[in-house]
Design a protein around this motif. Structure first.
Motif, PDB file in Angstrom:
ATOM      1  N   PRO A  94       4.922  -1.441   8.712  1.00 20.70           N
ATOM      2  CA  PRO A  94       5.404  -1.754   7.353  1.00 20.70           C
ATOM      3  C   PRO A  94       4.380  -1.435   6.267  1.00 20.70           C
ATOM      4  O   PRO A  94       4.749  -1.221   5.110  1.00 20.70           O
ATOM      5  CB  PRO A  94       5.687  -3.262   7.416  1.00 20.70           C
ATOM      6  N   SER A  95       3.111  -1.370   6.621  1.00 24.17           N
ATOM      7  CA  SER A  95       2.108  -1.040   5.602  1.00 24.17           C
ATOM      8  C   SER A  95       2.280   0.382   5.084  1.00 24.17           C
ATOM      9  O   SER A  95       1.727   0.728   4.043  1.00 24.17           O
ATOM     10  CB  SER A  95       0.694  -1.211   6.169  1.00 24.17           C
ATOM     11  N   ALA A 128       5.109   1.670   4.072  1.00 24.16           N
ATOM     12  CA  ALA A 128       6.257   1.759   3.172  1.00 24.16           C
ATOM     13  C   ALA A 128       5.872   2.504   1.900  1.00 24.16           C
ATOM     14  O   ALA A 128       4.795   2.300   1.340  1.00 24.16           O
ATOM     15  CB  ALA A 128       6.767   0.357   2.829  1.00 24.16           C
ATOM     16  N   LYS A 129       6.772   3.382   1.448  1.00 22.12           N
ATOM     17  CA  LYS A 129       6.602   4.169   0.219  1.00 22.12           C
ATOM     18  C   LYS A 129       5.492   5.219   0.331  1.00 22.12           C
ATOM     19  O   LYS A 129       5.213   5.915  -0.632  1.00 22.12           O
ATOM     20  CB  LYS A 129       6.259   3.265  -0.979  1.00 22.12           C
ATOM     21  N   ARG A 130       4.808   5.272   1.478  1.00 19.10           N
ATOM     22  CA  ARG A 130       3.694   6.201   1.575  1.00 19.10           C
ATOM     23  C   ARG A 130       4.028   7.441   2.380  1.00 19.10           C
ATOM     24  O   ARG A 130       3.407   8.477   2.200  1.00 19.10           O
ATOM     25  CB  ARG A 130       2.486   5.478   2.205  1.00 19.10           C
ATOM     26  N   TYR A 139     -13.409  -0.813   7.958  1.00 15.39           N
ATOM     27  CA  TYR A 139     -12.554   0.005   7.090  1.00 15.39           C
ATOM     28  C   TYR A 139     -13.282   1.239   6.564  1.00 15.39           C
ATOM     29  O   TYR A 139     -12.879   1.800   5.566  1.00 15.39           O
ATOM     30  CB  TYR A 139     -11.971  -0.822   5.936  1.00 15.39           C
ATOM     31  N   PRO A 160       5.185   2.609  -9.086  1.00 19.88           N
ATOM     32  CA  PRO A 160       4.839   3.095  -7.746  1.00 19.88           C
ATOM     33  C   PRO A 160       4.217   2.036  -6.849  1.00 19.88           C
ATOM     34  O   PRO A 160       4.210   2.202  -5.635  1.00 19.88           O
ATOM     35  CB  PRO A 160       3.842   4.227  -8.032  1.00 19.88           C
ATOM     36  N   PHE A 161       3.699   0.966  -7.447  1.00 18.70           N
ATOM     37  CA  PHE A 161       2.968   0.003  -6.614  1.00 18.70           C
ATOM     38  C   PHE A 161       3.735  -1.279  -6.308  1.00 18.70           C
ATOM     39  O   PHE A 161       3.178  -2.230  -5.779  1.00 18.70           O
ATOM     40  CB  PHE A 161       1.612  -0.312  -7.243  1.00 18.70           C
ATOM     41  N   VAL A 162       4.999  -1.335  -6.675  1.00 16.47           N
ATOM     42  CA  VAL A 162       5.822  -2.465  -6.253  1.00 16.47           C
ATOM     43  C   VAL A 162       6.780  -1.960  -5.176  1.00 16.47           C
ATOM     44  O   VAL A 162       7.490  -0.980  -5.378  1.00 16.47           O
ATOM     45  CB  VAL A 162       6.609  -3.065  -7.438  1.00 16.47           C
ATOM     46  N   ARG A 163       6.717  -2.624  -4.025  1.00 23.38           N
ATOM     47  CA  ARG A 163       7.610  -2.238  -2.925  1.00 23.38           C
ATOM     48  C   ARG A 163       8.603  -3.376  -2.692  1.00 23.38           C
ATOM     49  O   ARG A 163       8.214  -4.454  -2.218  1.00 23.38           O
ATOM     50  CB  ARG A 163       6.802  -1.971  -1.645  1.00 23.38           C
ATOM     51  N   ASP A 174       0.261  -6.399   5.313  1.00 23.99           N
ATOM     52  CA  ASP A 174       0.783  -5.062   5.034  1.00 23.99           C
ATOM     53  C   ASP A 174       0.376  -4.548   3.656  1.00 23.99           C
ATOM     54  O   ASP A 174       0.412  -3.348   3.412  1.00 23.99           O
ATOM     55  CB  ASP A 174       2.308  -5.049   5.176  1.00 23.99           C
ATOM     56  N   TYR A 198      -5.840  -4.451   1.405  1.00 25.28           N
ATOM     57  CA  TYR A 198      -6.625  -3.225   1.214  1.00 25.28           C
ATOM     58  C   TYR A 198      -5.812  -2.123   0.536  1.00 25.28           C
ATOM     59  O   TYR A 198      -6.147  -0.955   0.640  1.00 25.28           O
ATOM     60  CB  TYR A 198      -7.221  -2.730   2.551  1.00 25.28           C
ATOM     61  N   THR A 199      -4.741  -2.504  -0.145  1.00 25.29           N
ATOM     62  CA  THR A 199      -3.947  -1.530  -0.904  1.00 25.29           C
ATOM     63  C   THR A 199      -3.661  -2.090  -2.301  1.00 25.29           C
ATOM     64  O   THR A 199      -3.896  -3.267  -2.570  1.00 25.29           O
ATOM     65  CB  THR A 199      -2.566  -1.237  -0.258  1.00 25.29           C
ATOM     66  N   TYR A 243      -0.585  -2.224  -3.450  1.00 26.20           N
ATOM     67  CA  TYR A 243       0.842  -2.554  -3.477  1.00 26.20           C
ATOM     68  C   TYR A 243       1.092  -4.047  -3.642  1.00 26.20           C
ATOM     69  O   TYR A 243       0.342  -4.880  -3.134  1.00 26.20           O
ATOM     70  CB  TYR A 243       1.529  -2.096  -2.187  1.00 26.20           C
TER      71      TYR A 243
END
Lengths: 342, 342, 342, 342
Positions: A50-51, A53-55, A293, D277-280, D290, D293-294, D296
């Motif tokens: 799920p991480s 998503a949108k990528r 990371y 772009p950053f709202v899922r 998920d 480290y992003t 989103y």
């Protein structure tokens, strides 16, 4: 910029594959064009992870060598051992370059493979052509390889920590103690009791004492590093499980042939890794978190009561698996080694 | 049953004190009659430790030897080093028996104390009278002692793991590698950056390599165990921090004098600890979680490529501090060693 | 003391059973005489639970009602739902008193059971005789019961937090929000992806939103508490998974019928639980850690912008399962409610 | 590409600064030219943050507005509240654009600031010019701003979760319950007892109930979103501490004005955030891991017994602080919003 090169992810459901995809999504020179999974239904990558998503907008397929050859110049294999050697010949015949994250092509002697993995090797020819993908030691051979045996996570940590001492013939070659500790992601993504949260959380334990499969890999590569200096390297390797997601830490005890001086050793390490962007020889005692990371291996050396103690760590999923795989890809592509990794 | 004996908790604000109180609350033979804290205001015990709410109704006082002597036959000192030796003489003069959880009375040679702790010892006479409170080794001397030096947590783990080998003169006495790992409660209750959650969580690191203060304590006791067999024991001791609350795990590597056989070693350990209710010699590889919140030390032995590997663990706050303190108390009281501990 | 009463553990392999055994080992009035497990081979208890080494010497048997009746006056059932109601009739016929930790006898209406659990209830007669084992509310009925339905962990937390408000008719009875958080041991001991360490560690997530099976249990008991005051209680219950071993925390939002005053509410709670040794009404905001490994439920109340916010926590395996089971046993035995629990 | 634009990091020692530096190191359009720290000695950035070793070669300076203006077109302030407003005027006078990660410029009414932060605001003029840096709502105003008030982490989560409902006037505007949970890095890098590992590890607790400073910020922005629709938004905000490094999770309960339908709500959310772009907006229940480290924010909506339940999460240090700061920078630079963030 030229159009990106197609790469395939073979075996997309595990943690190494997920990390690999995340790194490759930042790589300007490549595009993931296909991914495979052995799951029955054809899952989307963001259903598996799920991480993502949108990528990335890709649905897994079942493995088909022709289709991969059609869509990709490189295939990353994130498969269990034995599954890799079942598909590598077909990929190589079709001129797909392969970076194999499994253990199948790491041990040069098929008998050693059989002894430790319990299966006869089925691609001995391929074994002969594989290059061990540790760039810090084999940077010259990787660019022209068709098949890369990507190193194990414990192995990379241990070898990077010991290579300068072995190459310079500074330590006794048997009885080297490698006390290694790994975060739980190193055990893979398949649920089992030992990695069930209430079992391993808040617990520290040893496992596979004296029989972990990274042992012969460490022996073999260090013996290569020591080439021409007599007896083989033989390590006492003890893995432990740490209640954290990621990171490997190795505390290594070696007996010097002559009295060791700490700052001379630090100089040696700095010199040995001067051209290796991802090894950081530090003065402080390292912590896995500082390399988590990232694609860095952090290490330092101490002398304690006459023994050499090397302390090294890295992120098992990145420098210990997917990051070094991309480092190898970069060398094969002829682009900067750091691409997508910093 | 006779009316319970009064005990004092001197230094009630830390983790060892809290565990001690919880254990003593289950003890049918004693009653906590007073507690001290150096905090300015006089806090209730359950203000210091909310987990004690409804369990004990006591307000901390400042230290006063007369008052303690009046209320208690035993005093447990849960103080930092140097603070203990500042109060022990006054308590002993008043015939209060003392179980000191600090390091102040563990090293028999005041010069060694000064070398490692950076302070001159101020109670050398007391030092001479102290008994090292590791019941598995010194069960005979504890009952009549007036002052117990309760062992360090790393020390207990290491000594219990090595004592059978050293007592039987089975291993080389120098170069014994003790790779030790501790949960974070071992670092005490004072906040600092290294134990700030976002720093040490999800991280594994080494600290105090080559200079941890439990080193001379391990050397000293094991040399005692080896009495009459020549050279002193000298260990290479490396402590690490594990992202978990409690537990110590030691992986110990020793060179056998003669070829070692695993099951013979296991038999030796079982025999050596046959009368020790809190040492469990197990066949499986131990995990800290199985001994957490208990007074057990779990250990096993393996032979790997000719080396002896001992794996031992215990709860640093219980078997490594407060549990063994109560075990010592039980021996001094003449009641069953397990009282309040099972 | 009279000779101890025999008790049986039916279903010994899970976490609740392990905790139960540990508590019962401290109980002076009972002895575990038999344990069962559905595993094929007959495992020793300390093979299932290495933490029990040296503490209990018992080998699991397969379930046999006659054998249990012969050896035990009480049986604790630590079985999955539907498995409990398959064995309860046979035990009750043989006059074995049963404390059932499953959900099978908690919901008085078999249709509600079928709606939420997806199985028809097969022991409706037994259902009619069961007493809901929450001592704080039903202390009078437990001593004479033959079958106790031990409450769910979320349920106990929620009900203890809301009972005083509902009993005094102080809040609106619908729309009560229970935002609940649980440690991972609440999910049981069977490995699955959601409780695989690298999945749930370092993560916070919601699950079963709007359809968790403790919902009708909370509704039912609170409606009983509100008896005679009109409409049924209906809660909005949202469970979440916290990356920790144990502990449940509920944050509850209720709309008062009249303006609420914080200290009056605290007084009400203290009065309501004055005779309940295991409920601690505290002034500070509770933390799960302070009740972990204990049989206490800690709670407090706040008024925020006109809403009543109740914050409650307990250890899901002890006060939420095995501790309250022993509390029920104590009431049935006529011994002090705190026996083996403090 | 044009030569990179200089940016300054003011207050480099905390976690938000470290994350910011790591993100900016990947940004092709900017270069970190200076960093400041209030520490006495002038530490190197990689001494403050060992994870930055080999990645940036910069030594911290003390704050000097002239020097910053000389070296940087943008300054990121990672300072505590009140420290930011002490330096912003000097930077703005020198035409340095400021992205302030503190709370100093978020509340438009200086009296509200004083009420919640306990200090009079000393830059009321600056306050009037600041733009609230939540790109999803104020994307149009950010490009031309000179001073950005970067939102709080809880605030961003809560507002992104509620904005569609409030903008469409679908819910009651008072009594909205926000039950929020944060990883420990949200508490900053200064050690204190509540964030000492053995205190907060394995514990879940609430804090600042009814008085957390993000409350008026959420009220204010949501009231702006609801502009022209009558009464102000007033939330019941309850923060909790989760034993994990990073991540915020908000579970939000709202009373719909009319019967709510789940899939209509999901459609509304997807439409509302179509250009973000950053709202899922996901169908599954989100987990903090998920989005860790992003940059989103993951969210979904459910209807439970007539209430709307929104579940949202993000990484507090990235989307909740440093990532959104770079998102704002990108808008101000006119480069793609995702630069350096994917």
């Amino acid at each position: 910029m030229a159009s990106p090169i197609g790469v395939a992810i073979v075996g997309a459901s595990g943690y190494a594959a997920r990390e690999l995809i995340q790194i490759l999504l930042k790589h300007p020179g490549v595009k993931i064009t296909t991914a495979t999974s052995r799951q029955d239904e054809a899952p989307r990558l963001d259903a598996l992870h799920p991480s993502l998503a949108k990528r990335i907008d890709l649905t897994c397929e079942t493995f088909d060598a022709d289709r991969i050859a059609e869509k990709a110049a490189f295939a990353f294999l994130a498969l269990p051992h034995t599954a890799s050697m079942a598909v590598v010949p077909a990929l190589r015949e079709r001129n797909v370059k392969v970076i194999d994250l499994s253990a199948d092509y790491r041990l040069t002697d098929p008998q050693v493979y059989e002894d430790w993995y319990g299966h006869a090797h089925t691609d001995v020819a391929g074994l002969g052509s594989a290059v061990y993908g540790l760039p810090e030691l084999f940077r010259d051979r990787i660019p022209t390889a068709g098949l890369i045996a990507n190193p194990g996570c414990y192995t990379s940590t241990s070898i990077l920590a010991l290579a300068p001492l072995v190459a310079e013939n500074l330590i006794e070659r048997t009885g080297v103690v490698i006390d290694a500790k790994s975060g739980v992601s190193g055990a893979g993504r398949s649920p089992k009791l030992t990695t069930h949260f209430p079992e391993c959380n808040e617990s520290f334990s040893a496992y596979s004492v004296g029989r972990h499969r990274h042992t012969p890999e460490i022996d073999q590569i260090l013996t290569t590093v020591a080439a021409g200096q007599g007896e083989a390297v033989e390590v006492i390797f003890t893995p432990h499980l740490v209640p954290m997601d990621r990171g490997i830490f190795a505390t290594i005890y070696a007996v010097p042939r002559q009295a060791a001086v700490e700052h001379d050793l630090l100089d040696l390490y700095r010199s040995f890794y001067a051209d290796s962007p991802f090894v950081r020889v530090v003065n402080h005692l390292p912590a896995t978190k500082d390399s988590a990371y990232t694609n860095y291996c952090d290490l330092t050396v101490r002398v304690v009561r006459g023994r050499i103690v090397v302390l090294a760590c890295l992120d098992n999923l990145i420098k210990g698996a997917s990051g070094v795989a991309v480092q190898n890809l970069n060398l094969m592509l002829g682009c900067p080694e750091e691409t997508a990794l910093i």
